[in-house]
Enzyme design. Sequence first.
Site, PDB file in Angstrom:
ATOM      1  N   LYS A  82       0.731  -1.161   0.010  1.00  0.00           N
ATOM      2  CA  LYS A  82      -0.083   0.174  -0.086  1.00  0.00           C
ATOM      3  C   LYS A  82       1.079   1.143   0.015  1.00  0.00           C
ATOM      4  O   LYS A  82       2.085   1.139   0.578  1.00  0.00           O
ATOM      5  CB  LYS A  82      -0.604  -0.049   1.264  1.00  0.00           C
ATOM      6  CG  LYS A  82      -1.993   1.022   1.422  1.00  0.00           C
ATOM      7  CD  LYS A  82      -2.835   0.931   2.697  1.00  0.00           C
ATOM      8  CE  LYS A  82      -3.880   2.064   2.872  1.00  0.00           C
ATOM      9  NZ  LYS A  82      -4.867   1.626   3.678  1.00  0.00           N
ATOM     10  N   SER A 125      -9.881   1.359   2.700  1.00  0.00           N
ATOM     11  CA  SER A 125      -8.896   2.288   1.688  1.00  0.00           C
ATOM     12  C   SER A 125      -7.811   1.533   0.945  1.00  0.00           C
ATOM     13  O   SER A 125      -7.478   1.774   0.136  1.00  0.00           O
ATOM     14  CB  SER A 125      -8.306   3.297   2.462  1.00  0.00           C
ATOM     15  OG  SER A 125      -7.355   2.701   3.505  1.00  0.00           O
ATOM     16  N   SER A 176      -9.936  -1.198   6.766  1.00  0.00           N
ATOM     17  CA  SER A 176      -9.162  -0.532   5.463  1.00  0.00           C
ATOM     18  C   SER A 176      -8.447  -1.960   4.694  1.00  0.00           C
ATOM     19  O   SER A 176      -8.395  -1.872   3.755  1.00  0.00           O
ATOM     20  CB  SER A 176      -7.979   0.581   5.708  1.00  0.00           C
ATOM     21  OG  SER A 176      -8.851   1.599   5.632  1.00  0.00           O
TER      22      SER A 176
END
Lengths: 101, 479
Positions: free
Chosen positions: B83, B158, B182
């Site tokens: 990420k 996310s 997330s």
Amino acid sequence: MSISIEEVKKIAQLARIKLTPSEEKRHAGTISTILDFVAVLNEVDTEGVEPTAQVTGLEDVVRDDVVQVCDYKKQLLAAMPSINVNLLKVPAVFSDSEDVI
Amino acid sequence: MLFDFMNLNELTIKEAQAGLRNKEFTAVELTQACLDRIKERNNELNAFITVCEESALKEAKIADEMLAQGKSLALTGIPFSVKDAICTASVRSTGAAKILDNYTPPYDATVIKKIREQGGVLVGKNNCDAFGHGASNENSMYGPVKNPYNLDKVAGGSSGGSAAAVADNMCIFAIAEDTGGSIRQPASFCGVVGLRPSYGRNSRFGIMPMASSFDTVGPMTKTVEDMAIVMQVIAGNDHLDATTVPEPVPDYNDELNKDLTGLRVGVPQEYFEAEGMDKEVRQIIEKQIKNLEKQGAEIFYVSLPMTKYAIAVYYILVPCEVSSNFGRLDGIRYGVRSEAKDLFGVYSKSRAQGFPEEVKRRILIGTYALSAGYYDAYYKKAQQVRTLIRLDFDRVFSDVDILITPTSPSAAFGLGEKSSDPIQLYLADIFVSPAASAGIPAISVPAGETKSGLPVGLQIMGSRMSEGLIMRVANNIKK
């Protein structure tokens, strides 16, 4: 709980975010809705309840105060937006601007 | 085993390890297969912000040399992605926000360092909601991520890019971050396994902080076995993150092999009766609960009455922590600095241009809630209700070993469907937020598909440090 455009302007200044007039209007609307939404917490009786700031229960975490290698000078300088030889260049801190509070 | 060289990217960690050790293919071939897949699909899915083709192939070559010498570590030659809100040395890390568009961290986050030390090959950085602010990956300043199962649907957020990358076989596994759901919610939407560890289990050093009392780092994988492999590598105490706990890391693979006899499974009613609960999702989860019963688990219907307050608690405390944490992003020491006539202008313009709308909104809410006169009404009140959410879980975990719920009330929703209404988007995290408040571990595992072919995730929550147990249960969930 509704928040006015004037209040949004004030918070935005405290938070150092320049907003356009349309953003100010939009944030006043959505933030008011969110404040109404979170007001549901007023239903909950929290008399005498300790607040939670962390969940591990760890306290006073210390480690030996030993110097460690941190050889990142070149990379840190490379990541800076503006440098002068080996120094970070920053805008002047003091000014006469009326924006400053 | 016979490998089709075109599809090496579809392997799990376990399969890839076996193939590499048996010399059926090389780490370079495996890495190239992932890079080819990224090239083929990223234009459509937008799961990567940065692809490290050159360095990945170099790392894979080193892995092959190691393998040739019989020196194989836990992840030697396994391609993974990260990420973009997690720092990777010498690889651009934007957090999916323009304020860090040009930012290259000098060091690796501890979890990344550990993976690299075990031979992992970094193929690229995954798109996400900017700094983790969102549940649909539509708050990225690099465009939304699309769901590999249906391009009109969101990937979740996310960590949507990481979920899509794993689901679409652009990497073998991914490392992401879960503040309020997330990892788990996009894992559910994209049909992969995602674990939020107990707060304190994995080091957060080198993670771009969003809400420090909630932030955790965890893996996204294709199988639960792979999850155990990655957790074994990354879990543990770190002197660079003082919130990591000293408890030793158990052997997670050992945990997977135990059976479920006598396991007490709690089914919290509030999660099944929530507003907007999709009927199909509910049926899939209920069927899985019956399957666990057949495998020897005992089912108990329990109540967590504070569940309905979790989102409100989250959306006070997180913006407060965000408004404080994001003070560092000011365009002065790193990142993008906007030109202005004075210092105030530099700050306010850099932040105006560098943050997307949702990040600005959360900073504004946090600034408001923490300002004089409002502190008790918002911040303290929310912290008190957070205590009650924790006590809810403590109470229920004295009666049951784990809790089972849907990960999300629905399968992936449409792109743009909720983006104009922040509250609707916040409510997408209704089932994943409570565990974040309590700091307990929770895993999302694929449990089935809707009639329209979208994945549905099942969430298993356990008491603190019970990662081994929840992975064991997850390993018994068959789609």
